[in-house]
Design a protein around this motif. Sequence first.
Motif, PDB file in Angstrom:
ATOM      1  N   LYS A 176       7.756   2.991   1.546  1.00 41.73           N
ATOM      2  CA  LYS A 176       7.664   4.359   1.274  1.00 41.73           C
ATOM      3  C   LYS A 176       7.867   4.816   0.178  1.00 41.73           C
ATOM      4  CE  LYS A 176       6.380   7.943   4.219  1.00 41.73           C
ATOM      5  NZ  LYS A 176       6.845   8.484   5.856  1.00 41.73           N
TER       6      LYS A 176
ATOM      7  N   TRP B 136       2.223   4.909  -0.366  1.00 43.69           N
ATOM      8  CA  TRP B 136       2.957   3.708  -0.208  1.00 43.69           C
ATOM      9  C   TRP B 136       3.130   3.138  -1.400  1.00 43.69           C
ATOM     10  CZ3 TRP B 136       5.331   2.051   4.080  1.00 43.69           C
ATOM     11  CH2 TRP B 136       5.355   3.052   5.182  1.00 43.69           C
TER      12      TRP B 136
ATOM     13  N   SER C 116       5.980  10.850   1.352  1.00 46.07           N
ATOM     14  CA  SER C 116       5.233  11.285   2.464  1.00 46.07           C
ATOM     15  C   SER C 116       3.961  10.945   2.352  1.00 46.07           C
ATOM     16  CB  SER C 116       4.969  13.124   2.757  1.00 46.07           C
ATOM     17  OG  SER C 116       4.573  13.987   1.981  1.00 46.07           O
TER      18      SER C 116
END
Length: 208
Positions: A18, A24, A21
């Motif tokens: 990650k 990825w 927020s």
Amino acid sequence: RHFTDAEVYQLYASNLYKFNSTQWYLTVNQSKNATVRLDNATYTYFVSAKNTTGNENMTEVRSITIGAASLTDITNCANLSTANTVYTQTANIDRSDLGAPCINMTAQNITFNGNGYWIKSGSNVSGIYSNQFNTTVKNANVTMGVGSGRGIDVIYGNNSYIFNNTLGDQRIGIIVARSSFVVVENNTVKNVLCFLCVCLAHVRVLLS
């Protein structure tokens, strides 16, 4: 249960992490170990995700080509120094720090194909420059500085051809000096002080 050999290898060959927020990153080197780069080739891939209730979504199959960049592909300002070569621009160039021409042809019989990409700079230098025999400049899109910027500058460039270029918002569109048998054809020039400046040169201008 214990991981199988294949599952253990997969842990080494791929990495999902990650980044923030909303992003990825997935890195996969499936066909080799994790420290060896892929061979030059075209590869296909897709991405799928499944939640805990079994709902799954998947992208279309996409492709990526891994390969060495061609030495004749131009993605930044450069000296073009190999005679009898066609150089092709393959990306837009935007440089504000130029103290010399962006594209500088230093050998005979070179063709520079701008390929519709632009060269932009606020610097008061030449976008494309040649002092070589039999230079061809075509399909370029050049905007340089308004103080003394020049789009295309050919000096001592006998038998040269300037074709289908777009030049604008700079001091001078095209300069041809001390050159014979130069053809200037089908160029678009706007918002310049001088469309075509000729000094001690023989130039044939063809208008479409």
